[in-house]
Write a protein that holds these residues in place. Structure first.
Motif, mmCIF file in Angstrom:
data_model
loop_
_atom_site.group_PDB
_atom_site.id
_atom_site.type_symbol
_atom_site.label_atom_id
_atom_site.label_comp_id
_atom_site.label_asym_id
_atom_site.label_seq_id
_atom_site.Cartn_x
_atom_site.Cartn_y
_atom_site.Cartn_z
ATOM 1 N N VAL A 187 53.340 -49.327 -8.542
ATOM 2 C CA VAL A 187 53.581 -49.355 -9.984
ATOM 3 C C VAL A 187 53.935 -50.769 -10.434
ATOM 4 C CG1 VAL A 187 55.128 -48.563 -11.818
ATOM 5 C CG2 VAL A 187 54.233 -46.931 -10.154
ATOM 6 N N LYS A 188 54.760 -51.459 -9.673
ATOM 7 C CA LYS A 188 55.138 -52.834 -10.034
ATOM 8 C C LYS A 188 53.925 -53.763 -10.036
ATOM 9 C CE LYS A 188 59.789 -52.346 -8.113
ATOM 10 N NZ LYS A 188 60.701 -52.761 -7.015
ATOM 11 N N LYS A 189 53.032 -53.580 -9.070
ATOM 12 C CA LYS A 189 51.823 -54.411 -9.031
ATOM 13 C C LYS A 189 50.933 -54.132 -10.237
ATOM 14 C CE LYS A 189 51.742 -54.934 -3.996
ATOM 15 N NZ LYS A 189 51.061 -54.554 -2.732
ATOM 16 N N LEU A 190 50.795 -52.857 -10.594
ATOM 17 C CA LEU A 190 49.995 -52.499 -11.761
ATOM 18 C C LEU A 190 50.639 -53.023 -13.041
ATOM 19 C CD1 LEU A 190 49.078 -48.848 -10.747
ATOM 20 C CD2 LEU A 190 47.504 -50.791 -10.853
ATOM 21 N N ARG A 191 51.967 -52.993 -13.073
ATOM 22 C CA ARG A 191 52.697 -53.564 -14.216
ATOM 23 C C ARG A 191 52.411 -55.054 -14.354
ATOM 24 N NH1 ARG A 191 58.712 -54.509 -12.693
ATOM 25 N NH2 ARG A 191 57.562 -56.015 -11.427
ATOM 26 N N ASP A 192 52.444 -55.750 -13.234
ATOM 27 C CA ASP A 192 52.342 -57.202 -13.264
ATOM 28 C C ASP A 192 50.927 -57.712 -13.501
ATOM 29 O OD1 ASP A 192 55.046 -57.256 -12.795
ATOM 30 O OD2 ASP A 192 54.859 -57.645 -10.641
ATOM 31 N N ASN A 193 49.917 -56.969 -13.000
ATOM 32 C CA ASN A 193 48.550 -57.485 -13.194
ATOM 33 C C ASN A 193 47.943 -57.060 -14.527
ATOM 34 O OD1 ASN A 193 47.348 -54.878 -12.915
ATOM 35 N ND2 ASN A 193 47.144 -55.126 -10.697
ATOM 36 N N GLY A 194 48.562 -56.104 -15.194
ATOM 37 C CA GLY A 194 48.120 -55.737 -16.535
ATOM 38 C C GLY A 194 46.754 -55.088 -16.607
ATOM 39 N N ALA A 195 46.244 -54.624 -15.478
ATOM 40 C CA ALA A 195 44.888 -54.082 -15.461
ATOM 41 C C ALA A 195 44.805 -52.672 -16.030
ATOM 42 C CB ALA A 195 44.350 -54.091 -14.029
ATOM 43 N N ILE A 196 45.908 -51.919 -15.975
ATOM 44 C CA ILE A 196 45.918 -50.545 -16.455
ATOM 45 C C ILE A 196 46.938 -50.440 -17.580
ATOM 46 C CG2 ILE A 196 46.332 -48.133 -15.848
ATOM 47 C CD1 ILE A 196 45.458 -48.740 -13.037
ATOM 48 N N ALA A 197 46.464 -50.041 -18.750
ATOM 49 C CA ALA A 197 47.315 -50.037 -19.943
ATOM 50 C C ALA A 197 48.521 -49.135 -19.789
ATOM 51 C CB ALA A 197 46.492 -49.621 -21.157
ATOM 52 N N THR A 198 48.413 -48.110 -18.963
ATOM 53 C CA THR A 198 49.519 -47.159 -18.776
ATOM 54 C C THR A 198 50.810 -47.857 -18.371
ATOM 55 O OG1 THR A 198 47.878 -45.558 -18.012
ATOM 56 C CG2 THR A 198 50.184 -45.034 -17.603
ATOM 57 N N PHE A 199 50.706 -49.006 -17.672
ATOM 58 C CA PHE A 199 51.901 -49.643 -17.119
ATOM 59 C C PHE A 199 52.259 -50.966 -17.796
ATOM 60 C CE2 PHE A 199 49.944 -47.132 -13.663
ATOM 61 C CZ PHE A 199 50.975 -46.235 -13.433
ATOM 62 N N THR A 200 51.494 -51.397 -18.796
ATOM 63 C CA THR A 200 51.748 -52.715 -19.375
ATOM 64 C C THR A 200 53.089 -52.800 -20.115
ATOM 65 O OG1 THR A 200 50.448 -52.099 -21.333
ATOM 66 C CG2 THR A 200 49.295 -53.277 -19.570
ATOM 67 N N GLU A 201 53.528 -51.705 -20.719
ATOM 68 C CA GLU A 201 54.795 -51.746 -21.460
ATOM 69 C C GLU A 201 55.974 -51.984 -20.519
ATOM 70 O OE1 GLU A 201 56.741 -51.320 -25.359
ATOM 71 O OE2 GLU A 201 54.723 -51.812 -24.646
ATOM 72 N N LEU A 202 55.823 -51.599 -19.260
ATOM 73 C CA LEU A 202 56.906 -51.813 -18.300
ATOM 74 C C LEU A 202 57.217 -53.299 -18.120
ATOM 75 C CD1 LEU A 202 56.056 -49.204 -15.516
ATOM 76 C CD2 LEU A 202 58.058 -49.191 -17.027
ATOM 77 N N ALA A 203 56.251 -54.161 -18.384
ATOM 78 C CA ALA A 203 56.475 -55.597 -18.251
ATOM 79 C C ALA A 203 57.478 -56.101 -19.294
ATOM 80 C CB ALA A 203 55.154 -56.347 -18.385
ATOM 81 N N ARG A 204 57.709 -55.309 -20.320
ATOM 82 C CA ARG A 204 58.630 -55.700 -21.390
ATOM 83 C C ARG A 204 60.022 -55.107 -21.197
ATOM 84 N NH1 ARG A 204 56.320 -54.211 -26.970
ATOM 85 N NH2 ARG A 204 57.673 -55.933 -27.630
ATOM 86 N N ILE A 205 60.185 -54.289 -20.153
ATOM 87 C CA ILE A 205 61.427 -53.537 -19.953
ATOM 88 C C ILE A 205 62.033 -53.875 -18.591
ATOM 89 C CG2 ILE A 205 62.359 -51.208 -19.639
ATOM 90 C CD1 ILE A 205 60.244 -50.224 -21.563
ATOM 91 N N ASP A 206 63.331 -54.049 -18.557
ATOM 92 C CA ASP A 206 64.025 -54.287 -17.293
ATOM 93 C C ASP A 206 64.361 -52.936 -16.662
ATOM 94 O OD1 ASP A 206 65.328 -55.412 -15.172
ATOM 95 O OD2 ASP A 206 67.189 -55.802 -16.285
ATOM 96 N N ALA A 207 63.343 -52.290 -16.093
ATOM 97 C CA ALA A 207 63.507 -50.949 -15.529
ATOM 98 C C ALA A 207 63.804 -51.028 -14.039
ATOM 99 C CB ALA A 207 62.238 -50.127 -15.761
ATOM 100 N N GLU A 208 64.403 -49.940 -13.536
ATOM 101 C CA GLU A 208 64.542 -49.787 -12.089
ATOM 102 C C GLU A 208 63.498 -48.777 -11.622
ATOM 103 O OE1 GLU A 208 68.037 -47.994 -10.527
ATOM 104 O OE2 GLU A 208 68.107 -46.412 -12.028
ATOM 105 N N TYR A 209 63.121 -48.878 -10.335
ATOM 106 C CA TYR A 209 62.051 -48.050 -9.787
ATOM 107 C C TYR A 209 62.559 -47.358 -8.529
ATOM 108 C CZ TYR A 209 59.290 -50.928 -12.945
ATOM 109 O OH TYR A 209 58.805 -51.566 -14.055
ATOM 110 N N LEU A 210 62.403 -46.033 -8.497
ATOM 111 C CA LEU A 210 62.854 -45.240 -7.366
ATOM 112 C C LEU A 210 61.699 -44.408 -6.820
ATOM 113 C CD1 LEU A 210 66.195 -43.890 -8.917
ATOM 114 C CD2 LEU A 210 65.914 -45.887 -7.432
#
Length: 236
Positions: A187-210
């Motif tokens: 999920v973090k990799k998808l967030r960072d590369n921006g290739a899938i729109a589903t995860f792009t908003e996570l780049a704007r949020i300081d979230a934790e991942y479990l």
């Protein structure tokens, strides 16, 4: 003081989807309410007119006056959950996304769905899996119950764009992402590369991942483990 937790289910589901999670959270001392969002109640004659805005308002209306709650959103329930947070960020002390993520402005969950079709029935299992929805951990009995109780998703929700405000206040609400069918690292990799729109908003949020390794419906495949994770996060 007990933590109040609201549980928002994903597509085709009602409050019943959380039946195995709710009692565990209550034994941990939480006040818990599982929601059936507008459009997912078969007794509602107007359900096919439901909108994301209606669903977001239902979440907001479930917050008691003067309180702030922990909001848990599974799968497609993330869209109205994030819209509710956008509209009333002060009502939410934390949001927990279960195999889901906050979605960006303009996102359409099913852009291929013809809104004139009115509704989107639960697809065949093979199609769900082809689209990335893992059925891992679900036996025949669970799948049969899912099929029997699933409510077709209104097209007015599934094919509508998510409309968020320009306010950044929603980004400050603490967020946790419970990763079940996809690992946290992925999920973090998808967030960072921006290739899938589903995860792009996570780049704007300081979230934790479990991580909670299982399929897309952990409330059925690992309900106790999911409840314990929610408890741990909500009780901070």
């Amino acid at each position: 003081m007990a933590t109040r937790i609201l549980l928002a289910p994903g597509f085709w589901l009602g409050a019943w989807a959380w039946d195995e999670v709710v009692p565990v959270l209550r034994t941990r001392g939480h006040e818990v309410q599982a929601l059936t969002l507008p459009g997912l109640d078969t007794a509602d004659p107007h359900r096919l007119s439901a909108t994301l805005e209606n669903q977001a308002q239902a979440i907001i209306d479930a917050v008691p006056p003067g309180e702030a709650v922990v909001l848990v959103a599974h799968s497609g329930g993330a869209a109205p959950a994030y819209l509710a947070i956008d509209r009333a960020p002060d009502l939410f002390r934390r949001v927990i996304y279960v195999d889901s993520a906050p979605l960006p402005n303009g996102f359409v969950i099913n852009s291929a769905l013809d809104i004139a079709a009115r509704e989107w029935p639960l697809p065949e299992w093979s199609r769900l899996e082809d689209e990335g929805n893992s059925l891992a951990g679900l036996d025949a009995a669970v799948l049969a119950r899912f099929r029997e109780r699933a409510v077709p998703q209104p097209a007015s929700v599934a094919a509508a764009p998510l409309r968020l405000s320009d306010s950044a206040a929603r980004l400050a609400v603490p967020a946790t992402v419970i990763c079940s069918s996809i690992t946290a690292d992925r999920v973090k990799k998808l967030r960072d590369n921006g290739a899938i729109a589903t995860f792009t908003e996570l780049a704007r949020i300081d979230a934790e991942y479990l991580d909670l390794p299982t399929g897309h419906w952990p409330m059925w495949s690992k309900p106790k483990e999911l409840a314990e994770l929610i408890h741990t996060v909500a009780d901070r």
